[in-house]
Design an enzyme around this catalytic site. Structure first.
Site, PDB file in Angstrom:
ATOM      1  N   GLY A  86      26.417  62.529  72.780  1.00 18.80           N
ATOM      2  CA  GLY A  86      27.718  63.163  72.614  1.00 18.80           C
ATOM      3  C   GLY A  86      28.297  63.721  73.902  1.00 18.80           C
ATOM      4  CB  VAL A 104      30.732  42.885  69.947  1.00 18.34           C
ATOM      5  CG1 VAL A 104      30.114  44.038  70.714  1.00 18.34           C
ATOM      6  CG2 VAL A 104      30.362  42.959  68.481  1.00 18.34           C
ATOM      7  CG  HIS A 157      30.649  48.239  76.861  1.00 22.79           C
ATOM      8  ND1 HIS A 157      29.669  48.152  75.890  1.00 22.79           N
ATOM      9  CD2 HIS A 157      30.287  47.356  77.830  1.00 22.79           C
ATOM     10  CE1 HIS A 157      28.771  47.258  76.252  1.00 22.79           C
ATOM     11  NE2 HIS A 157      29.113  46.761  77.424  1.00 22.79           N
ATOM     12  CG  ASN A 164      31.620  59.456  76.922  1.00 23.13           C
ATOM     13  OD1 ASN A 164      32.431  59.444  77.841  1.00 23.13           O
ATOM     14  ND2 ASN A 164      30.477  58.780  76.969  1.00 23.13           N
TER      15      ASN A 164
HETATM   16  C1  GAR Z   1      27.930  55.891  76.780  1.00 17.41           C
HETATM   17  O1  GAR Z   1      27.421  55.601  78.051  1.00 17.41           O
HETATM   18  C2  GAR Z   1      28.713  54.717  76.222  1.00 17.41           C
HETATM   19  O2  GAR Z   1      29.346  53.972  77.205  1.00 17.41           O
HETATM   20  C3  GAR Z   1      27.630  53.935  75.545  1.00 17.41           C
HETATM   21  O3  GAR Z   1      26.803  54.894  74.960  1.00 17.41           O
HETATM   22  C4  GAR Z   1      26.788  56.052  75.780  1.00 17.41           C
HETATM   23  C5  GAR Z   1      26.954  57.265  74.896  1.00 17.41           C
HETATM   24  O4  GAR Z   1      26.745  58.425  75.622  1.00 17.41           O
HETATM   25  N1  GAR Z   1      28.196  53.054  74.568  1.00 17.41           N
HETATM   26  C6  GAR Z   1      27.744  51.832  74.350  1.00 17.41           C
HETATM   27  O5  GAR Z   1      26.792  51.356  74.929  1.00 17.41           O
HETATM   28  C7  GAR Z   1      28.500  51.054  73.293  1.00 17.41           C
HETATM   29  N2  GAR Z   1      28.223  49.679  73.390  1.00 17.41           N
HETATM   30  P1  GAR Z   1      27.140  59.835  75.013  1.00 17.41           P
HETATM   31  O6  GAR Z   1      26.576  59.888  73.612  1.00 17.41           O
HETATM   32  O7  GAR Z   1      26.473  60.817  75.913  1.00 17.41           O
HETATM   33  O8  GAR Z   1      28.643  59.938  75.044  1.00 17.41           O
END
Ligand code: GAR
Length: 232
Positions: free
Chosen positions: A47, A179, A144, A49
């Site tokens: 979480g 995707v 992503h 982001n």
């Molecule tokens: C982020 O780095 C995002 O880009 C990635 O998961 C992470 C979540 O981090 N998403 C993917 O890989 C989707 N394909 P967070 O939970 O700390 O925000």
């Protein structure tokens, strides 16, 4: 071997550049719009982001409110952040559902119940089905950790390391059926240094994610508000 001055300058310059990241489009300042946009955040993991979206709202860089956080994983750390910042949240555990469709329907119903205008997949580790994509056409975005269209799918950071690319990054894009393939809203480039490992690179990519995701939300929200005005 002694380097001549020119070589040394060149080395210094490239060394400095290695420390930099680039956001594009370059004019990416947070655009103004009103009224506030109502966000639904989908998260499965730490979480970070999600937290940076909250911070950009608090610092008034983003004119939004988070109507609901939806998580699919009861152990994810995003929940702790929702509690910390007093954001409503709900756990819709996909393991309790008979099918992806059933899970999607529960997620969609919750987004509607909370009058969400724009859905942000902020580390949502599930594929969303056509029903949600159609319902939130142009209002569903994802972040992503690669420079799409390179390295779609799982473990994008490791994929980039394995290919020995020297620049990777992160992308915010609209979600469509295929995707990680929707139209791109904003990207940040991050150089891969020789001594990087997955964790050091992930940290630098996520630093950029925390900047570009709120910017992308503001850009999309501005578009939605402008469209709405034109239709009046
Ligand atoms: C982020 O780095 C995002 O880009 C990635 O998961 C992470 C979540 O981090 N998403 C993917 O890989 C989707 N394909 P967070 O939970 O700390 O925000």
């Amino acid at each position: 071997m002694k380097q001549d001055n020119k070589e040394y300058m060149k080395y210094n310059l490239s060394y400095d550049l290695n420390e930099q990241s680039l956001i594009s489009p370059l004019d990416s300042i947070s655009p103004l719009f009103e009224p506030k946009i109502r966000l639904g955040i989908l998260a499965s993991g730490n979480g970070s982001n999600f937290e940076y979206i909250i911070k950009s709202i608090q610092t008034k860089q983003l004119y939004a409110e988070i109507s609901i956080l939806i998580v699919n994983n009861p152990n994810c750390l995003a929940i702790k952040k929702a509690i910390k910042y007093k954001i409503p949240y709900v756990i819709i555990n996909h393991r309790d559902c008979k099918s992806r469709f059933e899970h999607d329907m529960l997620v969609m119903k919750k987004l509607e119940d909370f009058s969400v205008e724009l859905v942000v997949m902020a580390g949502w580790m599930r594929i969303v089905g056509e029903e949600i994509i159609n319902k939130f056409e142009n209002r569903l975005i994802n972040i992503h950790p690669s420079l799409l269209p390179s390295f779609k799918g799982v473990d994008a950071i490791q994929q980039a390391i394995d290919k020995r690319v020297t620049i990777t990054g992160c992308t915010v894009h609209y979600v469509q059926k295929e995707v990680d393939s929707g139209l791109i809203i904003i990207q940040a480039a991050v150089p891969i240094n020789e001594n990087d490992n997955k964790e050091t690179l992930k940290k630098r990519i996520q630093n950029m994610e925390h900047i570009i995701l709120p910017l992308a939300i503001a850009k999309v929200a501005k578009n939605l508000r402008t469209k709405f005005k034109d239709n009046k």
